[in-house]
Design an enzyme around this catalytic site. Structure first.
Site, PDB file in Angstrom:
ATOM      1  N   GLN A 178       0.804  -1.227   0.000  1.00 24.02           N
ATOM      2  CA  GLN A 178       0.000   0.000   0.000  1.00 24.02           C
ATOM      3  C   GLN A 178       0.834   1.273   0.000  1.00 24.02           C
ATOM      4  O   GLN A 178       0.299   2.357  -0.208  1.00 24.02           O
ATOM      5  CB  GLN A 178      -0.926   0.021   1.236  1.00 24.02           C
ATOM      6  CG  GLN A 178      -1.999  -1.037   1.234  1.00 24.02           C
ATOM      7  CD  GLN A 178      -2.994  -0.868   0.105  1.00 24.02           C
ATOM      8  OE1 GLN A 178      -3.258   0.230  -0.372  1.00 24.02           O
ATOM      9  NE2 GLN A 178      -3.535  -1.978  -0.366  1.00 24.02           N
ATOM     10  N   LYS A 183      -0.731  -3.065  -7.748  1.00 19.49           N
ATOM     11  CA  LYS A 183      -1.193  -1.931  -6.939  1.00 19.49           C
ATOM     12  C   LYS A 183      -0.516  -0.632  -7.380  1.00 19.49           C
ATOM     13  O   LYS A 183      -0.820   0.438  -6.883  1.00 19.49           O
ATOM     14  CB  LYS A 183      -0.907  -2.208  -5.461  1.00 19.49           C
ATOM     15  CG  LYS A 183      -1.551  -3.501  -4.983  1.00 19.49           C
ATOM     16  CD  LYS A 183      -2.308  -3.371  -3.705  1.00 19.49           C
ATOM     17  CE  LYS A 183      -3.105  -4.629  -3.464  1.00 19.49           C
ATOM     18  NZ  LYS A 183      -3.111  -5.079  -2.099  1.00 19.49           N
ATOM     19  N   CYS A 216      -9.413  -8.462   4.274  1.00 20.78           N
ATOM     20  CA  CYS A 216      -8.334  -9.388   4.643  1.00 20.78           C
ATOM     21  C   CYS A 216      -7.622  -8.925   5.902  1.00 20.78           C
ATOM     22  O   CYS A 216      -6.414  -9.117   6.044  1.00 20.78           O
ATOM     23  CB  CYS A 216      -7.315  -9.558   3.518  1.00 20.78           C
ATOM     24  SG  CYS A 216      -7.998 -10.271   2.037  1.00 20.78           S
TER      25      CYS A 216
END
Ligand SMILES: *Cc1c(COP(=O)(O)O)cnc(C)c1O
Length: 403
Positions: A201, A224, A361
């Site tokens: 992230q 991502k 998750c």
């Protein structure tokens, strides 16, 4: 001025409609969209360069090898690693974490301790539980507080000479919290422990410097960061990669093989058995170059504006509770009164708006807040304030229908 109009032109998918409405894509923390340059790189690879790498003397094989190895160097420069061979291509974050967990299975024993954070993705919890089961090591957890930050004084108390490994995400996918990884790494090194940071992230939102962080291992996924799925990065410090055993046996990872003894190839090949995702690696490099052409400072500044605007507009709606209010990236995890997140997500989808609902998750975080899940809107640099307005209107409509 951030060139948002031009940037949106780079992403063909942003032109499509969903259920008859223009797509509003706010599920960027699950996967990012793919710019045309990356799509072109994939098409170009299979159109012009497709060949197996590292082994062939023929032209196509050499060209494909060059492109693949150039991509490794793009990543090395971007993340400021000391050596290109410390950058291992993997199928993704989850895979990279499992590689390290497996590598440590012969280095740990009963009495050793592994520390993980309460903010982890399941992919950063389960492999360590399996490793503990195998080795007899014990798992300790850095707790979190109400605002979604790690309690660093508790971390201090967990650290001891028994600590062998520390695992933490750079940024939480469920809440967006930016964790103090530099401090976490420094303190772990103080007791002689190695640190793996999950950067799935962080890498889409900021420029990360591996040498400055002095991190031992760092993992991320290309999908991502505007790249394709099925390809990721495992960075490991040379000393660690030399110490760990190969993850898989096979072609490409050996120097010599006989039935008496096999000697392993040097880095990075020791960890890259078999034919890799060649096209994915090349496209990963193109994606990182594309992000750099916009600039991570500009991306971060723009995304923070979206976060501020989205938060402000969302809080105008009565019954909205936002989870995670610490220093964070452009992720808003929220619930509305007692409405189930799934119901909100389903109605938003009918309106063309893609958000994520559920536990992301990260069930331990949901347990902490005593909720089944949240609605998560996660923004990227190609999103707009106008899209946030559409989302807010859609949400109001959903609330009206559900209450
Ligand atoms: C997405 C994500 C992962 C898993 O990445 P994969 O590409 O599915 O392997 C792990 N950790 C975090 C923080 C993530 O956001």
């Amino acid at each position: 001025m951030f060139p948002i109009e031009k940037i949106r032109e780079d992403f063909p998918i942003l032109k499509r409609t969903v259920n008859g409405k223009p797509l509003v894509y706010f599920d960027n923390a699950a996967t990012s969209q793919t710019p045309k340059v990356v799509i072109d790189a994939i098409v170009n690879y299979y159109t012009n360069y497709n060949a197996n790498i590292h082994r062939g003397v023929h032209t196509l094989s050499q060209e494909a090898t060059d492109l693949y190895e150039q991509a490794r160097i793009v990543l090395q420069k971007h993340f400021n690693a000391k050596h290109a061979y410390e950058m291992l291509f993997t199928p993704g974050t989850t895979f990279g974490i499992n590689m390290i967990a497996s590598g440590f299975s012969n280095l740990l024993k009963t009495g050793d301790e592994i520390i993980v954070s309460a903010l982890e993705h399941h992919s950063n919890i389960v492999p360590w539980q399996m490793l503990c089961e195998k080795t007899g090591a014990e798992l300790k957890v850095i707790p979190m507080n109400e605002e979604g930050s790690l309690i660093m004084s508790a971390y201090d108390n967990l650290l001891s000479e028994k600590t062998k490994l520390v695992f933490c995400n750079h940024i939480s996918n469920a809440l967006g919290t930016i964790n103090p990884v530099k401090e976490i790494i420094e303190k772990a090194h103080h007791v002689g422990a190695a640190v793996l940071i999950d950067g799935a992230q962080s890498t889409p939102h900021m420029k990360v410097d591996f040498q400055k962080l002095d991190v031992d291992f760092y993992v991320t996924s290309a999908h991502k960061i505007c790249g394709p799925t099925g390809i990721g990065l495992l960075y490991g410090k040379k000393e660690w990669l030399e110490k760990l055993p190969p993850y898989q046996g096979g072609g490409e990872m050996i120097e010599t093989v006989s039935f008496e003894k096999t000697t392993y190839a040097g880095l990075p090949h020791k960890f890259e058995a078999g034919t890799p995702n060649i096209c994915g690696g090349i496209a990963f490099g193109v994606a990182v170059e594309y992000m750099n052409s916009i600039g991570f400072d500009a991306i971060n500044k723009y995304e923070q504006e979206l976060l501020k605007y989205g938060t402000q507009e969302l809080l105008k709606i009565s019954g909205v509770k936002i989870y995670g209010t610490a220093n964070k990236t452009a992720v808003i995890s929220f619930n509305v009164a007692n409405i189930h997140p799934y119901d909100i997500g389903s109605i938003l989808d009918k309106l063309g708006i893609a958000v994520r609902t559920g536990h992301h998750c990260a069930q331990p975080i949901m347990e902490f807040y005593k909720i089944p899940g949240t609605v998560r809107a996660s923004f990227a640099f190609y999103n707009t304030k106008e899209e946030i307005d559409v989302f807010i209107k859609g949400l109001q409509k959903a609330i009206l229908m559900l209450s």
